[in-house]
Write an enzyme that holds these catalytic residues in place. Structure first.
Site: not given
Length: 362
Positions: A48, A129, A147, A208, A215, A218, A224
């Site tokens: 991370e 985060y 994030d 995305c 899409c 997705c 959405c």
DNA sequence: AACGCGGGGCA
DNA sequence: TGCCCAGCGTT
């Protein structure tokens, strides 16, 4: 969004993640989690921190090298700054390396990583985060790391934009974080918070995407808001960036047999704590006397120019080379060509590689 | 609240 | 050349 839609959405994300989630060196996938495998908090933390503002292809070789050289946080805590900084060289944002080292020492002292986001947040280099990411991925705490990927996914899901100002974008991020946390709160009991976090990151990275989101494949498409509006790419609306000025300076590569003189920069500020060849100060005006700040009167040869772009300015560095014939005016360290190139941040590596004749891959 | 802080890949 | 990106710490 209704509770029922939320449940459907989360089920769709979970199904997508199990099928299309990325395999990453630091990740324990959902199937392995089901089989009882658990993440190593040290590796989750290490990955991370390396991935803060850094792409996976760039960070991965560094992750592998750190993991191999320092398999545990205790080992990393005992490492020298010389070794840690040289191993981080080229990865950028060097305060991360200093905080990483400090954090390792603190965690070793504690006897292990704290297991909740609020405690993790107290450690150096761990912000909102990263604390949430470690807590959810390594310890399954129901907190939502947000994030850049998740920001984008959630901003599109709920069509949350901004007016493009700093304040507007900051406010939008607050709303986005609240929605992200609402998703976690709605998670069914038998789902893991870490899987949701990683699923949303993968979705943002592979489906995305900032440009040309796909899409059609997705799992969130039917939920959405941005897609319903017809132009998902319009979200999010981040704050405008500032122009990056150009600065000029000189780099002085001093040679002694097969060695190069490097100095250690002060611990904070640009390239803080890293090795560099001696340089002049960097200014927006072209220097009138490029050799004025050279570390001694040597037979300086003009070798060429190096360009490098930092976060907030571009640098044009004029590179000079000389064989040392007297004691230099700076206190430094003589390193072999190989050791020098390995320990240098990219701008320094460019300059020294040019002076030594020929670029060299890291 | 604003700013400083790397690097690489891509259009 | 400009834009994008798995943020944090300082002031």
């Amino acid at each position: 969004m209704s509770t029922n839609s939320l449940k459907k959405l989360l089920t769709a994300v979970d199904r997508w993640y199990r099928r299309h989630g990325r395999k990453l060196p630091w990740r324990i996938g959902p199937a392995e989690r089901d089989a009882g495998e658990t993440p190593d908090p040290y590796l989750v933390w290490l990955s991370e921190v390396m991935l803060q503002q850094t792409t996976i292809p760039h960070a991965t070789p560094y992750f592998d090298a750190f993991r191999k050289r320092w398999p545990t946080v205790q080992k990393l805590a005992k490492a020298s700054w010389d070794d840690v900084s040289a191993s981080w060289a080229g990865l950028g944002y060097y305060s991360r390396a200093r905080n990483l080292h400090a954090c390792a020492k603190a965690v070793a002292e504690l006897g292990g990583f704290p297991q909740d986001a609020a405690s993790l947040r107290q450690l150096p280099g761990i912000g909102p985060y990263t604390a949430a990411a470690i807590a959810s991925i390594a310890f399954d705490e129901r907190v939502a790391p947000v994030d850049g990927n998740i920001e984008r996914v959630v901003s599109r899901l709920h069509a949350i934009g901004s007016d493009g100002t700093e304040a507007g974008w900051r406010a939008a991020k607050q709303v986005i974080s609240a929605h992200a946390q609402a998703l976690v709160n709605a998670l069914p009991k038998n789902h893991r918070a870490g899987d949701l976090a990683q699923a949303l990151m993968d979705l943002g990275a592979t489906v995305c995407t900032p440009k040309n989101p796909n899409c059609l494949i997705c799992p969130l498409a039917e939920f959405c808001e941005a897609r319903a509006q017809g132009d998902p790419e319009r979200y999010p609306v981040k704050a405008e960036k500032k122009a990056t000025p150009t600065r000029h300076g000189s780099a002085f590569v001093l040679l002694r047999n097969d060695e190069v003189l490097l100095i250690r920069r002060p611990p904070s500020g640009l390239l803080g704590g890293m090795m560099m060849p001696p340089t002049s100060a960097w200014s927006e005006a072209k220097p009138e006397d490029p050799l004025g700040e050279a570390p001694g009167k040597f037979a300086w040869n003009h070798i060429g120019e190096v360009r490098h772009v930092f976060t907030h300015f571009a640098l044009k560095l004029t590179v000079y080379r000389a064989e040392v014939i007297a004691r230099p005016k700076v206190h430094g360290e003589w390193l072999t060509h190989e050791a020098a190139l390995a320990a240098l941040p990219t701008v320094g590596r460019k300059a020294v590689a040019l002076a030594l004749g020929g670029a060299r891959p890291r």
